[in-house]
Write an enzyme that holds these catalytic residues in place. Sequence first.
Site, PDB file in Angstrom:
ATOM      1  N   ASP A   1       2.579  -2.723   4.491  1.00  0.00           N
ATOM      2  CA  ASP A   1       2.743  -1.312   4.887  1.00  0.00           C
ATOM      3  C   ASP A   1       4.097  -1.188   5.600  1.00  0.00           C
ATOM      4  OD1 ASP A   1      -0.140  -0.242   4.351  1.00  0.00           O
ATOM      5  OD2 ASP A   1      -0.415  -2.116   5.459  1.00  0.00           O
TER       6      ASP A   1
ATOM      7  N   GLU B   1      -7.636 -12.064   6.227  1.00  0.00           N
ATOM      8  CA  GLU B   1      -6.561 -11.480   7.043  1.00  0.00           C
ATOM      9  C   GLU B   1      -7.026 -11.575   8.499  1.00  0.00           C
ATOM     10  OE1 GLU B   1      -5.996  -7.266   6.467  1.00  0.00           O
ATOM     11  OE2 GLU B   1      -4.099  -7.215   7.577  1.00  0.00           O
TER      12      GLU B   1
ATOM     13  N   HIS C   1       0.862  -1.191   0.000  1.00  0.00           N
ATOM     14  CA  HIS C   1       0.000   0.000   0.000  1.00  0.00           C
ATOM     15  C   HIS C   1       0.890   1.230   0.000  1.00  0.00           C
ATOM     16  CE1 HIS C   1      -3.585  -2.412   1.163  1.00  0.00           C
ATOM     17  NE2 HIS C   1      -2.677  -3.156   1.756  1.00  0.00           N
TER      18      HIS C   1
HETATM   19  N1  HPA Z   1      -5.472  -4.746   5.515  1.00  0.00           N
HETATM   20  C1  HPA Z   1      -6.517  -4.028   5.100  1.00  0.00           C
HETATM   21  N2  HPA Z   1      -6.406  -2.796   4.655  1.00  0.00           N
HETATM   22  C2  HPA Z   1      -5.209  -2.239   4.610  1.00  0.00           C
HETATM   23  C3  HPA Z   1      -4.093  -2.931   5.013  1.00  0.00           C
HETATM   24  C4  HPA Z   1      -4.223  -4.249   5.481  1.00  0.00           C
HETATM   25  O1  HPA Z   1      -3.275  -4.954   5.870  1.00  0.00           O
HETATM   26  N3  HPA Z   1      -3.056  -2.089   4.849  1.00  0.00           N
HETATM   27  C5  HPA Z   1      -3.534  -0.937   4.346  1.00  0.00           C
HETATM   28  N4  HPA Z   1      -4.847  -1.028   4.193  1.00  0.00           N
HETATM   29 ZN    ZN Z   2      -2.804  -5.018   2.631  1.00  0.00          ZN
END
Ligand code: HPA
Ligand code: ZN
Length: 359
Positions: A296, A217, A36
């Site tokens: 990130d 996730e 991201h």
């Molecule tokens: N998950 C969901 N949204 C996100 C993430 C992530 O790890 N990183 C930046 N936006």
């Molecule tokens: Zn992500």
Amino acid sequence: MQASTEFNQLARLDKVKQLASKAFLAGLPKAELHLHLDGSLSPQLMFDLANKNSVALPYQSVEEIEAAYQFSDLQSFLDLYYQGAGVLQTEQDFYDLTWDYCLHCKADNILHTELSFDPQTHTQRGISFDTVIGGTLRALKDSEQQFGLSYKLMLNFLRHLSADSAAETLESALLWKEKITSIGLDSSELGHPPSKFTDVFAKAKAEGFKIVAHAGEEGPPDYIWQAINLLKVDRIDHGIRADEDPKLMEYLAQHQIPLTVCPLSNVRLCVYEDMQQHNIFKMLGQNIRVTVNSDDPTYFGGYLNDNFFALADAFPMTQLQAIQLAHNSFTASFISYPQKQFFLQKLISYVEQFNAKEK
Ligand code: HPA
Ligand code: ZN
């Protein structure tokens, strides 16, 4: 000769059964598929841009920003991540952010990257779509020219916002269709299942975009099934909770649906207590096409090579496992078949040369 034939020959060599050293991992040619852009904003650049643009931050120093990065789950991270993104105002700011990340690609031997950007984070606060994508693309073009970085761009919808807002964002994306390869889905997963976005992803697919979604996730395996069956994804971001559902694991292996796994992210967001609990090698061992990514990097303590190093510290990772992960990163990408062959050849040559030197 096809790279796959050479890869099979390479896999039979004794040397690739040894543990992967950090030097081996650092130089390994690789692709990054889950990154991201706003998540690569360094505390220093955040601080400098806040001063330049007169944006108030609740921190007095770069050290205070770094100290704030203690997360208990995805939402606790997203709150700081959206706050940080507020310092980005001008086309040049997006250029500087992207350029910073591209230099890390060079340092980590990332030959190809597929970066995600979240236009809604910025359009919601009055920054135009063109400002965001214009600065980003200018930096990508410069890095392609200056050090040969290959890239594709992915636009993510924010899933905590409405499906109508996603549809509006898709309309803006159509004006930049030639520059955007894929459409993804990110932000707060729990309570925002893929099914909320079925119609807008059907439209994106009909327009010819590749389809990706964060799923599994923090969300349950059912969200991964929804991403596959309703959104018709070509790739899944994260997907680690698939291993709670044996049928899903079988499906992912059989259909070779890639998962872009982010080890440091998963530990920093407390999906796993520590790296030893991570399931990436379990999935690799079950023939699931997993890849390693940084997600990130400035928030989670490391860029792509740091993710490989963290895995090597926690597991007895062999050269062959590392090669498989790098191999997957190219085959799971959205580049053409000849481009994949070109990068896989580079990977094979690297391993041969590295091991010829190491007596
Ligand atoms: N998950 C969901 N949204 C996100 C993430 C992530 O790890 N990183 C930046 N936006
Ligand atoms: Zn992500």
